[in-house]
Design an enzyme around this catalytic site. Structure first.
Site, PDB file in Angstrom:
ATOM      1  N   SER A  56       0.827  -1.191   0.000  1.00  0.00           N
ATOM      2  CA  SER A  56       0.000   0.000   0.000  1.00  0.00           C
ATOM      3  C   SER A  56       0.874   1.259   0.000  1.00  0.00           C
ATOM      4  O   SER A  56       1.602   1.507  -0.966  1.00  0.00           O
ATOM      5  CB  SER A  56      -0.960  -0.042   1.193  1.00  0.00           C
ATOM      6  OG  SER A  56      -1.975   0.917   1.055  1.00  0.00           O
ATOM      7  N   ASP A  89      -0.160  -4.136  -3.800  1.00  0.00           N
ATOM      8  CA  ASP A  89      -1.315  -3.228  -3.835  1.00  0.00           C
ATOM      9  C   ASP A  89      -0.885  -1.785  -3.567  1.00  0.00           C
ATOM     10  O   ASP A  89      -1.403  -1.114  -2.659  1.00  0.00           O
ATOM     11  CB  ASP A  89      -2.366  -3.681  -2.818  1.00  0.00           C
ATOM     12  CG  ASP A  89      -3.745  -3.834  -3.447  1.00  0.00           C
ATOM     13  OD1 ASP A  89      -3.867  -3.658  -4.677  1.00  0.00           O
ATOM     14  OD2 ASP A  89      -4.700  -4.141  -2.718  1.00  0.00           O
ATOM     15  N   HIS A 104      -7.545  -5.888  -0.158  1.00  0.00           N
ATOM     16  CA  HIS A 104      -6.328  -5.174   0.231  1.00  0.00           C
ATOM     17  C   HIS A 104      -5.703  -5.742   1.505  1.00  0.00           C
ATOM     18  O   HIS A 104      -4.492  -5.922   1.593  1.00  0.00           O
ATOM     19  CB  HIS A 104      -6.684  -3.696   0.416  1.00  0.00           C
ATOM     20  CG  HIS A 104      -5.518  -2.777   0.543  1.00  0.00           C
ATOM     21  ND1 HIS A 104      -4.564  -2.640  -0.442  1.00  0.00           N
ATOM     22  CD2 HIS A 104      -5.151  -1.922   1.551  1.00  0.00           C
ATOM     23  CE1 HIS A 104      -3.668  -1.728  -0.063  1.00  0.00           C
ATOM     24  NE2 HIS A 104      -3.989  -1.293   1.134  1.00  0.00           N
TER      25      HIS A 104
END
Length: 350
Positions: A196, A219, A274
């Protein structure tokens, strides 16, 4: 100016080994409750639910020597996370012969963290900080991502210094001596990895430090990276995305990198969300749903296997490793394609 990290490494088996806590201090439960739930008062309940969880590894176990040296991965956590919340992927990579340094960033993006002053005294805590009112999010997050990438570079300098014989004292009470790494690292084979906010941190770290041979971005949240830096990314990136998190704008930014470097790959894992690229995927359903509200349809162990084996194939290719991770090269084919991957589980021991 210091660093805070948890180190994952191949170790020698020993009977009765202690397993470390997954959430290392009660204060982290308070940080998680504030970030994930917006209710710091839930920290006691969260502590009762997950505070006693341990990581199935040997705490401070003796390093397994390797004459050729282990390749090194610097790992960057996501927004509102901290150094221990990616133990599943870090443990998996260590079990295949990597040393993984999972950082805890001091840019106010961790759920909470702390540092110890140079002079004797109590530790000082650094809380999570939301975007200040009236400030544009891009500029706030862009400053953070540059600090994070610089911390990745500083971590590499730490290991380079150890390899050169410089002392690297730890001020935390422990019996494990970092100097044992001196002759057991191959610092010509170094990668950076993150999830992330940590994924885009890994991309930026490639710009700041040419010793990073490649990056694996789980991600990646591409929003904080300024456009003028895209032509400056010199090394290949493996983007492993989940099905629901990415936006067309974010994927377009990844495609810009893949158009500039033919070795950059973009893979989307169908059925994954996620949070499945973190340890939270392995919490019991009710606890997971309380914190995040949803689960993916892909079983967590299978999601971990897909992520780790695609990463291993990419790392073998770009770090020029001798292990036969290339058996998973098919996971890396099809630039930009969305694919559903079904592979056998890898090893899960250290």
């Amino acid at each position: 100016q210091g660093l805070f990290l948890r180190l994952f490494y191949p170790c020698l088996a020993r009977a009765g080994a202690t397993e470390p806590l997954w959430v290392p201090r009660p204060e982290y439960c308070g940080g998680l409750a504030d970030v994930a739930l917006g209710r710091r008062w839930c920290s006691a309940l969260l502590g009762m639910a997950i505070g006693s969880c341990t990581v199935p590894v040997s705490w401070n176990g003796p390093l397994k020597p390797r004459s050729s040296g282990y390749p090194l991965i610097i790992f960057s956590h996501g927004l509102g996370a901290f150094r221990t919340l990616y133990s599943s992927i870090c443990t998996e990579l260590a079990s295949w012969g990597f040393v993984v340094a999972a950082l805890e960033h001091r840019d106010h993006s961790a759920a909470t963290t702390y540092f110890c002053p140079a002079e004797a005294g109590p530790e000082e805590w650094i809380p999570f900080q939301r975007v200040p009112q009236g400030q544009k999010e891009f500029y706030f997050r862009n400053k953070q991502v540059h600090q994070r990438a610089q911390e990745c570079v500083r971590a590499l300098r730490l290991f380079q210094g150890m390899a050169g014989g410089r002392a690297a004292p730890s001020i935390l009470p422990q019996d494990w001596d970092l100097s044992v790494l001196k002759d057991n690292l191959d610092l010509t084979k170094v990668a950076v990895m993150g999830h992330s906010f940590g994924g885009v941190t890994a991309v930026l770290a490639l710009v700041k430090e040419p010793s990073f041979r490649c990056a694996v971005a789980l991600d990646a949240w591409m929003f904080p990276l300024e456009n003028l830096l895209y032509p400056e990314v010199p090394s290949p990136v493996l983007f492993i995305n989940t099905e629901k998190f990415q936006t067309p704008e974010s994927v377009a930014k990844m495609r810009r990198l893949s158009s500039r470097n033919s070795q950059t790959r973009i893979v989307t894992v169908l059925g994954a969300v996620h949070e499945q690229q973190t340890d939270f995927a392995f919490l019991p359903g009710k606890i997971f749903s309380l914190i995040f509200g949803r689960r993916g349809t892909l079983e967590p162990h299978r999601a971990l296997a897909i992520t780790s084996q695609a990463a291993l194939a990419f790392l073998q290719r770009h770090l020029k490793l001798q292990e036969q991770f290339g058996q998973w090269d098919e996971l890396l084919e099809g630039i930009g394609d969305s694919v559903a991957l079904d592979v056998p589980l890898g090893r899960s021991h250290l």
